[in-house]
Scaffold this active site. Structure first.
Site, mmCIF file in Angstrom:
data_model
loop_
_atom_site.group_PDB
_atom_site.id
_atom_site.type_symbol
_atom_site.label_atom_id
_atom_site.label_comp_id
_atom_site.label_asym_id
_atom_site.label_seq_id
_atom_site.Cartn_x
_atom_site.Cartn_y
_atom_site.Cartn_z
ATOM 1 N N GLN A 217 -5.921 7.535 -6.799
ATOM 2 C CA GLN A 217 -5.675 6.986 -5.492
ATOM 3 C C GLN A 217 -7.094 7.936 -4.691
ATOM 4 O OE1 GLN A 217 -3.793 5.689 -3.890
ATOM 5 N NE2 GLN A 217 -2.838 4.273 -5.948
ATOM 6 N N TYR B 246 2.187 -1.466 -13.603
ATOM 7 C CA TYR B 246 1.113 -0.625 -13.624
ATOM 8 C C TYR B 246 1.038 0.799 -13.098
ATOM 9 C CZ TYR B 246 0.643 -6.006 -12.881
ATOM 10 O OH TYR B 246 1.339 -7.493 -11.654
ATOM 11 N N ASN C 201 1.162 8.407 -11.755
ATOM 12 C CA ASN C 201 1.240 8.725 -10.345
ATOM 13 C C ASN C 201 2.523 8.829 -9.393
ATOM 14 O OD1 ASN C 201 -0.314 9.770 -7.986
ATOM 15 N ND2 ASN C 201 0.594 7.795 -7.080
ATOM 16 N N GLU D 169 0.983 -0.235 -18.806
ATOM 17 C CA GLU D 169 -0.138 0.497 -18.127
ATOM 18 C C GLU D 169 -1.129 0.177 -19.375
ATOM 19 O OE1 GLU D 169 -3.918 0.468 -16.669
ATOM 20 O OE2 GLU D 169 -1.843 1.149 -15.259
ATOM 21 N N ASP E 13 2.741 -1.662 -8.342
ATOM 22 C CA ASP E 13 1.952 -1.561 -7.641
ATOM 23 C C ASP E 13 0.794 -2.245 -8.002
ATOM 24 O OD1 ASP E 13 -0.223 -0.286 -6.028
ATOM 25 O OD2 ASP E 13 -0.288 1.466 -6.826
ATOM 26 N N CYS F 127 -2.393 -2.992 -1.897
ATOM 27 C CA CYS F 127 -3.528 -2.547 -0.996
ATOM 28 C C CYS F 127 -4.001 -3.624 -0.547
ATOM 29 C CB CYS F 127 -4.179 -2.106 -2.585
ATOM 30 S SG CYS F 127 -4.167 -2.641 -3.460
ATOM 31 N N GLU G 155 -3.084 -0.289 3.294
ATOM 32 C CA GLU G 155 -1.825 -0.124 2.091
ATOM 33 C C GLU G 155 -1.149 0.183 2.388
ATOM 34 O OE1 GLU G 155 -1.787 1.779 -2.406
ATOM 35 O OE2 GLU G 155 -3.518 1.404 -1.243
#
Length: 366
Positions: free
Chosen positions: A190, A218, A223, A239, A299, A324, A358
């Site tokens: 990020q 994802y 995070n 991921e 995300d 995003c 975002e």
């Protein structure tokens, strides 16, 4: 806005424009007024990439104007962390008169943390040899003598030289707990750490009364997975990028979290596995039917969710979606709103002074 000047006096106006734009885009799906999370007005970016321009004896960072494509000299970059600004000057001073470090150098990438660690990558159009390693080691030691906690990496075609390591460890205070995040050079992180903290705390707040388990697609370096683990019995996360998976596994151990399982596979593959279309060796030993996932967290990249994943997430009572790119979020909502309603809406000013937004939505089944 120019790279060396931020129109901080215009911050409130640009934020208000984004709020109005997001509310207008979301009007077909929700009448909610967005919850708004502000960015620091300067020094908010924790990573930055610059091309290098060789001008006779002079050497300096440059960026390119997005409209005209003309070169812009950048000696200071107030959007970036104070540490990046300090390193920009120190790197130019250390490289300018050193042939081994300067020759064929075309780009420098900076990655920093709120905990004041840095990885700096030097990219070359030449083969890197022992002379380069010795010169880079001397530069690293000189930077550390100035009190800078920095690691240097050299990159060329099919070559990567780490003088010691290619990662740094961020420490973020999230809702009363410090979370350690290993961040690997050349992997996604990020960009706005202060905003990331606010996104994590918002995600925690909207899922605080959750039941059952969480499925995350994802997940990157974990995070959100690590922060949200405290709200769920278990977290199952996917991921595809190997370095991110390795960082996520480290982060799970470093934070002593025992209820997060990471699987290395694409979201599209996981959708096939969940639907029984294909079997994957990577899922051996993991009984997907044991998970009682009542919440799914996504995300996705700027392209949003593909149609198969759209259908898959509709099976969950709650969908937490961080986007995003609100345009692809709205495209996905055309499908998701058939089965779910928007119960929370947030705007995170991750990218101040740009048109980028975002946002986050919590969707609950009708």
């Amino acid at each position: 806005m120019t790279p060396e000047h931020l129109p901080t006096e215009q911050y409130e106006a640009q934020l208000a424009e984004k709020v109005a734009r997001l509310q207008s885009m979301m009007a077909p799906f929700s009448g909610l007024v967005p919850e708004v999370f502000r960015s620091p007005v300067s020094h908010y970016r924790m990573r930055a990439e610059f091309r290098l321009w060789h001008d006779g004896d002079d050497l300096y960072h440059i960026m390119f104007d997005q409209q005209t494509k003309s070169r812009i000299r950048v000696d200071t970059f107030p959007a970036a962390s104070q540490l990046i600004n300090t390193l920009m000057k120190a790197m130019i001073a250390g490289v300018r008169d050193n042939h081994a470090l300067r020759h064929k150098l075309f780009q420098i990438d900076y990655l920093t943390t709120l905990s004041n660690q840095a990885v700096v990558s030097l990219l070359y159009h030449k083969k890197l040899d022992e002379e380069w390693r010795e010169a880079a080691t001397a530069l690293r030691d000189a930077l550390r003598a100035q009190g800078l906690n920095v690691h240097l990496i050299g990159r060329a075609t099919k070559t990567k030289i780490e003088l010691d390591q290619d990662y740094i460890d961020e420490r973020l205070p999230v809702a009363g707990k410090e979370i350690i995040y290993r961040q690997v050079e050349n992997s996604f992180t990020q960009p706005n750490a202060a905003m990331n903290i606010q996104m994590l705390e918002w995600a925690l707040e909207v899922t605080k009364d959750s039941k059952g388990d969480l499925l995350e697609l994802y997940c990157g370096n974990g995070n959100f997975s690590l922060a949200l683990a405290r709200n769920f019995n278990r977290v199952l996360a996917t991921e595809i990028a190997k370095p991110s998976v390795a960082a996520a596994q480290y982060n799970i151990a470093a934070n002593h979290i025992d209820n997060v399982q990471i699987i290395r596979m694409a979201a599209e593959e996981f959708t096939q596995a969940m639907n029984g279309v294909r079997e994957f060796n990577r899922l051996q030993g993991i009984d997907l039917k044991r998970y009682q996932c009542e919440t799914i967290f996504v995300d996705p990249p700027r392209s949003g969710l593909d149609s198969e994943t759209e259908k898959m997430v509709q099976a969950y009572p709650r969908i937490l979606y961080i986007s995003c790119n609100p345009e692809t979020l709205c495209k996905n909502l055309e499908t998701l709103s058939q089965t779910h309603t928007v119960s929370r809406l947030a705007l995170f000013d991750q990218f101040p002074y740009t048109h980028h937004m975002e946002c986050g939505v919590l969707l609950t089944a009708r």
